[in-house]
Design a protein around this motif. Structure first.
Motif, short mmCIF file in Angstrom:
data_model
loop_
_atom_site.label_atom_id
_atom_site.label_comp_id
_atom_site.label_asym_id
_atom_site.label_seq_id
_atom_site.Cartn_x
_atom_site.Cartn_y
_atom_site.Cartn_z
N ASN A 1 0.91 -1.40 -0.27
CA ASN A 1 -0.18 -0.02 -0.11
C ASN A 1 0.98 1.10 -0.17
O ASN A 1 1.51 1.61 1.05
N ILE B 1 -9.81 7.50 -11.96
CA ILE B 1 -10.35 6.55 -11.02
C ILE B 1 -9.67 5.10 -11.27
O ILE B 1 -9.48 4.52 -10.31
N ARG B 2 -9.55 4.97 -12.57
CA ARG B 2 -8.97 3.71 -12.52
C ARG B 2 -7.43 3.55 -12.34
O ARG B 2 -6.93 2.44 -11.84
N SER C 1 -5.90 5.37 -9.92
CA SER C 1 -5.97 5.47 -8.45
C SER C 1 -6.47 3.92 -7.78
O SER C 1 -6.04 3.79 -6.65
N GLN C 2 -7.09 3.12 -8.62
CA GLN C 2 -7.46 1.63 -8.16
C GLN C 2 -6.32 0.78 -8.35
O GLN C 2 -6.77 -0.56 -8.08
#
Length: 307
Positions: free
Chosen positions: A6, A159-160, A162-163
């Motif tokens: 992470n 968004i893609r 960031s995921q």
């Protein structure tokens, strides 16, 4: 995927490879930023106060200058703050926010330039109907459409990104968060992680460029049919500034967004400097220095102030 972790923050390399020029870079970016803010705010003020500039072309130009203010403010202030620091970092959420706003404003500018080319097409090809077609309502709708489309085409790919799963490596070889260096840090399949960004970026750029080229194709045909040399020169002069801006903008954007991973290292940074830093600075000068109406509006305002 064994090294996946992470990522809480990213390390920005920026211009760390030229440590001896850090003071020069600090002064350079600070001067560029202050100058860009000043000239764009100055141009917006002239357009708002100059009654003779209350026309569709200048309405869009005001939108463009406002957009440029945001465009450069997304990246340069962070660069200025980071230059004196030994450790240049940005949080994950901050990086994604910077990526979103930079991409959103870039997409909006691409669409707005296409709208401005359409405006020039109507002005040259249909001069008698121009004012009736480009009413205040139509201008507002076209400008709003540019912002909305820029937002919609940007949201999904960001968004893609960031995921995506990011590996333990969190060093960005760039001076701000952009899609190309970020995609290289992801652990996912390189084909699928780039596909969404490539499709969205290509569709926005190519559609806008196609509309721009079509508009200028019809403009060229109309100019060639004008019998007098003076008439041709006058018609061409109404499009010259916009054409220079479009050429400068697209020439640097193509390699970066049609194929995000095409440029590497120093070349990537140099190209980004042109469209992220120099373009917002140069554009208001191109429109104001080459435009007689802007210069006459400025002189008129100065005369009013002196009375």
């Amino acid at each position: 995927m064994a090294n996946q972790t992470n990522v809480k923050e990213f390390i920005i390399l920026a211009f760390s490879n030229i440590q001896e020029y850090q003071n020069f870079l600090y002064a350079f970016f600070l001067i560029i930023y202050i100058t860009t803010l000043s000239v764009n705010i100055f141009l917006i003020t002239i357009i708002r106060l100059g009654q003779q500039l209350h026309k569709p072309m200048y309405f869009f130009l005001g939108n463009l200058s406002f957009l440029e203010l945001g465009y450069i403010s997304v990246t340069v202030p962070k660069i200025i703050v980071d230059i004196p620091r030994q450790r240049k970092s940005i949080s994950f959420s901050g990086c994604m926010a910077q990526l979103f706003f930079f991409t959103f404003l870039g997409a909006t500018e691409t669409i707005l330039l296409a709208v401005m080319s359409f405006d020039r097409f109507l002005a040259v090809c249909y001069p008698l109907r121009y004012t009736s077609i480009m009413s205040h309502r139509v201008c507002f709708i076209l400008a709003a459409m540019s912002w909305v489309l820029g937002f919609l085409t940007t949201s999904f790919p960001i968004i893609r990104i960031s995921q995506l799963p990011f590996c333990s490596a969190n060093v960005i070889n760039h001076f701000f968060c952009e899609s190309a260096p970020l995609l290289k840090l992801s652990c996912s399949d390189p084909y699928f992680k780039e596909l969404t960004v490539i499709i969205c970026a290509s569709s926005v750029i190519l559609c806008s460029l196609l509309l721009t080229m079509m508009s200028y194709g019809y403009i060229l045909q109309t100019i060639l049919r004008i019998p007098s040399a003076i008439g041709k020169q006058k018609a061409a002069s109404t499009c010259a500034s916009h054409l220079i801006v479009v050429t400068t903008f697209y020439s640097t954007m193509f390699a970066m967004y049609i194929k995000p991973t095409a440029s590497e290292g120093s070349l990537n940074k140099v190209m980004a400097l042109f469209y992220a830093v120099f373009t917002p600075l140069i554009n208001p000068f191109i429109y104001s220095l080459r435009n007689k109406e802007v210069k006459s509006a400025l002189l008129l305002l100065l005369k009013k102030r002196s009375l």
